[in-house]
Write an enzyme that holds these catalytic residues in place. Structure first.
Site, PDB file in Angstrom:
ATOM      1  N   HIS A   1       0.859  -1.156  -0.039  1.00  9.37           N
ATOM      2  CA  HIS A   1       0.200  -0.168   0.029  1.00  9.37           C
ATOM      3  C   HIS A   1       0.718   1.277   0.017  1.00  9.37           C
ATOM      4  O   HIS A   1       0.495   2.365  -0.941  1.00  9.37           O
ATOM      5  CB  HIS A   1      -0.829   0.012   1.248  1.00  9.37           C
ATOM      6  CG  HIS A   1      -1.820   1.326   1.299  1.00  9.37           C
ATOM      7  ND1 HIS A   1      -2.962   1.411   1.113  1.00  9.37           N
ATOM      8  CD2 HIS A   1      -1.440   2.548   1.885  1.00  9.37           C
ATOM      9  CE1 HIS A   1      -3.590   2.475   1.181  1.00  9.37           C
ATOM     10  NE2 HIS A   1      -2.660   3.266   1.796  1.00  9.37           N
ATOM     11  N   GLU A   2       1.931   1.320   1.079  1.00 15.09           N
ATOM     12  CA  GLU A   2       2.630   2.582   1.046  1.00 15.09           C
ATOM     13  C   GLU A   2       3.420   2.925  -0.092  1.00 15.09           C
ATOM     14  O   GLU A   2       3.599   3.701  -0.420  1.00 15.09           O
ATOM     15  CB  GLU A   2       3.479   2.703   2.319  1.00 15.09           C
ATOM     16  CG  GLU A   2       2.680   2.388   3.448  1.00 15.09           C
ATOM     17  CD  GLU A   2       1.611   3.912   3.898  1.00 15.09           C
ATOM     18  OE1 GLU A   2       1.977   4.918   3.002  1.00 15.09           O
ATOM     19  OE2 GLU A   2       0.706   3.606   4.259  1.00 15.09           O
TER      20      GLU A   2
ATOM     21  N   HIS B   1       1.792   4.677  -2.797  1.00 10.76           N
ATOM     22  CA  HIS B   1       1.880   6.397  -2.611  1.00 10.76           C
ATOM     23  C   HIS B   1       3.093   6.756  -3.172  1.00 10.76           C
ATOM     24  O   HIS B   1       3.333   7.618  -3.877  1.00 10.76           O
ATOM     25  CB  HIS B   1       1.869   6.581  -1.020  1.00 10.76           C
ATOM     26  CG  HIS B   1       0.561   6.422  -0.610  1.00 10.76           C
ATOM     27  ND1 HIS B   1      -0.606   7.263  -0.962  1.00 10.76           N
ATOM     28  CD2 HIS B   1       0.081   5.830   0.699  1.00 10.76           C
ATOM     29  CE1 HIS B   1      -1.711   7.036  -0.381  1.00 10.76           C
ATOM     30  NE2 HIS B   1      -1.418   6.042   0.683  1.00 10.76           N
TER      31      HIS B   1
ATOM     32  N   HIS C   1       3.223   6.812  -6.548  1.00 11.54           N
ATOM     33  CA  HIS C   1       2.613   8.215  -7.003  1.00 11.54           C
ATOM     34  C   HIS C   1       3.474   9.384  -7.140  1.00 11.54           C
ATOM     35  O   HIS C   1       3.408  10.179  -8.135  1.00 11.54           O
ATOM     36  CB  HIS C   1       1.404   8.280  -6.244  1.00 11.54           C
ATOM     37  CG  HIS C   1       0.197   9.075  -6.974  1.00 11.54           C
ATOM     38  ND1 HIS C   1      -0.947   9.435  -6.079  1.00 11.54           N
ATOM     39  CD2 HIS C   1       0.166   9.864  -8.028  1.00 11.54           C
ATOM     40  CE1 HIS C   1      -1.686  10.168  -6.899  1.00 11.54           C
ATOM     41  NE2 HIS C   1      -1.152  10.637  -7.972  1.00 11.54           N
TER      42      HIS C   1
END
Length: 682
Positions: A469-470, A473, A476
């Site tokens: 998940h991280e 980020h 991104h």
């Protein structure tokens, strides 16, 4: 102080901050000079005699504040990841000053006059799409900030913003102290029955580091339901652990309940001053949801079926508990995770503790998270042991595109420590910008329990999910390909920013990715095929519980921020407000507390998610729909990864986020894939 390392851009690769040279005494002078330089740069823009142009106003504005950005990015990362008494004192001193500084330039009427003049002629300026969006966003944000208020209104607004900044800082610092103080210290090893040898050893090391040699300490994570509750056999230890978790920040030794009430009241007053009925209406206007009605419509579709699912799960867990402990046994909040794991193990033959030997941190990171990014996006990462992080445990990797060109740096800070706030998050130390000729430097912070020296870090399945998940980020930020720093990377609405990170979770269980990293840390043997199959089969088990605890936090946040300004909750008891809010939402459930209670709800009281915690579920609508897109059709994963990167991840805030979604998906998002994923279809 000419030797201050912040005063000049770093000459390290990708302008990585020179952490080996930075000392606490450097921060305040750099903040002070940074704020002064920023305001002087803005004054220079407003002093130009020539009529405003896009170049002499908008582009010039994008070039301002570089020193302030350098020091703020480095400092706030440290303040979250490795705080000290010194950094906490700096944070408390600088927070209201930064709030005043933000007001000084956001409420600058001379600057706004130039922006407004351009905005009124925007269709005549021959701007390209990114330039037009920059102008429109700057105009909109200035109005939302209060630039059109009269002198008295601006004066009160500045007071409110300063008070809010100080209160949010205090809340965050209190939250860290409360979590550390509430660590459960045990004096007998048999009280840890159910934990594996590595976890027991880690608890002993944790106790030693907290000043309790010869004992065992279980530190709290920043959630209500502590993951360790799934494994602890001793029911009384589970009860004490849950009590410590739910009680922190409240009571005579905690001020966060009172602070939450104060923060909510200040936000309500500010919203009224700016012309909005409540803070939620103000906050959501600038998100992809746009209206409170849209948020409430989405949440309304989830509550009843989620509660029904959770009630069915509770009945099943109660039956299992009574079969083992007697007909009078009653399921409590501290029992849920434990008996859930018992039922999961019986139904699917999945023992979560048995997964750990196949989930060693470095292998999951390199052969899972990084390998997936290579397969989907064509990038590679190489560790840079020659570069120094802000803490000895920080690891630094250089990221390369498929053609070998450098994309930026990724820093991983994976282990928990008393100086780190709870949870997991991504920070950006350097923003990508074509205008500034910079590439991204990003950080992922997690709170994995650190093993004793020389022992492997064996993860839970939830730890693995958090790593993926991280890193979503991080991607991104790393894939950002925008011109203006204001649009870089994750500079998108809160209810969109979680979407790319949630999509990245899909790769953790994709067969070819899982097979590459799920290998026994000692033997290298792959996770048995039947265990992989059972793991996949058990994936939806417990979705009722997970949805209800998430909705509890979401609607608690919503309640705090739907209070009208005239009814600001001054003098309210935080626990009474919380209980009433959950009851009204249909989520007052003693067995499933909200994921965060008010006194440790850092997302909304010291972070940036006020009236925005709904973002996780809102983004999951986009995520579930996009996962379907990745899995359908004939295009390869690599081809689809390139589309997702170029059309969405790379665009940052330079395009309307929902237009970016439509460019990938070919249509607006549908909620049905989310409902099916969470078992809420009937």
């Amino acid at each position: 102080m000419t030797s201050n390392p912040f005063f000049e851009p770093s000459d390290l690769p990708y302008q990585l901050p020179p952490f080996a040279e930075i000392r606490e005494e450097h921060y305040l002078p750099a903040f002070e000079r940074g704020m002064a330089e920023h305001l002087a740069e803005i004054d220079a823009i407003t002093a130009v005699d020539a009529a405003p142009t896009f170049a002499n106003t908008m582009v010039a504005l994008e070039r301002t504040g570089t020193l302030l950005t350098r020091v703020a990015n480095a400092f706030y990362n440290i303040a979250s990841s490795d705080s000290t008494d010194g950094t906490q004192a700096i944070e408390a001193e600088i927070a209201p000053k930064l709030a005043a500084h933000d007001d000084a330039h956001r409420l600058n009427r001379a600057l706004f006059a130039r922006v407004e003049a351009l905005y009124e002629r925007r269709d005549e300026l021959g701007l390209d799409a990114e330039e037009l969006r920059l102008l429109e966003e700057q105009y909109k944000q200035s109005v939302r900030a209060g630039v059109r208020l009269d002198d008295a209104g601006q004066h009160r607004l500045r007071e409110l913003n300063a008070e809010l900044a100080a209160a949010a800082t205090e809340f965050g610092q209190n939250n860290l102290a409360a979590a550390n103080a509430a660590a459960l210290v045990l004096d007998k090893e048999d009280q840890l029955a159910g934990l594996g040898p590595a976890a027991v050893a880690a608890a002993a090391e944790n106790a030693r580091s907290l000043g309790h040699p010869g004992m065992w300490a279980l530190s709290l994570q920043n959630v209500s339901n502590q993951p360790v509750l799934a494994e602890l056999v001793d029911r009384d230890v589970r009860r004490r652990m849950m009590s410590a978790s739910l009680g922190r920040g409240f009571g005579p030794d905690g001020r966060n309940g009172e602070l939450a009430v104060r923060i909510a009241a200040l936000r309500a007053e500010r919203a009224a001053l700016l012309g909005y009925p409540d803070h939620a209406t103000y906050a959501v206007e600038d998100q992809t949801a746009k209206t409170t009605a849209a948020v409430e419509e989405m949440l309304g579709k989830l509550v009843a079926p989620a509660v029904a699912n959770a009630e069915r799960e509770a009945a099943e867990l109660t039956a299992a508990m009574r079969a083992a402990k007697g007909a009078d046994a009653e399921l409590r909040s501290w029992d849920w995770l434990f008996w859930s794991e018992k039922v999961r193990a019986e139904r699917f033959s999945v023992d979560t503790e048995a997964l750990r030997p196949y989930l060693e941190l470095d292998r999951v990171l390199r052969d899972g998270v990084f390998f997936a990014a290579e397969q989907v996006y064509g990038i590679t990462l190489r560790e840079r042991t020659d570069l120094v992080g802000y803490h000895p445990e920080v690891r630094i990797f250089e990221v390369f595109d498929g053609d070998g060109a450098g994309l930026g740096l990724f820093l991983g800070d994976f282990f928990a420590r008393p100086s780190k706030r709870g949870g997991a998050w991504m920070n950006e130390l350097v923003y990508q910008s074509g205008l500034m000729d910079t590439k991204a430097v990003v950080v992922n912070n997690l709170n994995i329990v650190k093993p004793p020296e020389g022992e492997p870090a064996l993860l839970t399945w939830d730890n693995v999910r958090t790593l993926f998940h991280e890193f979503g980020h991080a991607l991104h930020g790393l894939f950002s390909a925008v011109r203006y720093p204001s649009f870089s990377g994750t500079s998108v609405p809160r209810d969109f920013v979680e979407f790319p990170s949630q999509v990245n979770e899909m790769w953790m269980s994709r067969p070819e990715i899982l097979a590459n990293y799920a290998k026994h840390w000692e033997t290298g043997a792959p996770m048995p095929a039947d265990l992989v199959a059972r793991l996949a089969e058990s994936g939806r088990f417990g979705y009722g519980f997970r949805t209800v605890e998430s909705l509890g936090a979401t609607l608690l946040d919503w309640a705090w921020h739907r209070v009208p300004g005239a009814d600001a909750p001054i003098g309210t008891d935080a626990e009474e407000f919380e209980e009433a809010a959950l009851r009204k939402a249909g989520l007052a459930n003693d067995v499933i507390p909200p994921r965060y209670r008010t006194a440790y709800f850092a997302h909304i009281f010291s972070g940036g998610y006020a009236a925005g915690y709904y973002s996780y579920l809102w983004s999951e609508v986009l995520d579930a729909d996009t996962v379907e897109w990745f899995e359908e059709g004939e295009a390869s994963i690599r081809e689809k990864g390139e589309t997702f990167r170029r059309q969405l991840l790379a665009r940052g805030g330079a395009v309307d986020p929902m237009a970016a979604f439509a460019a990938v998906r070919g249509r607006a998002p549908r909620i049905e894939p989310l409902l099916a994923r969470r078992g809420l279809t009937g």
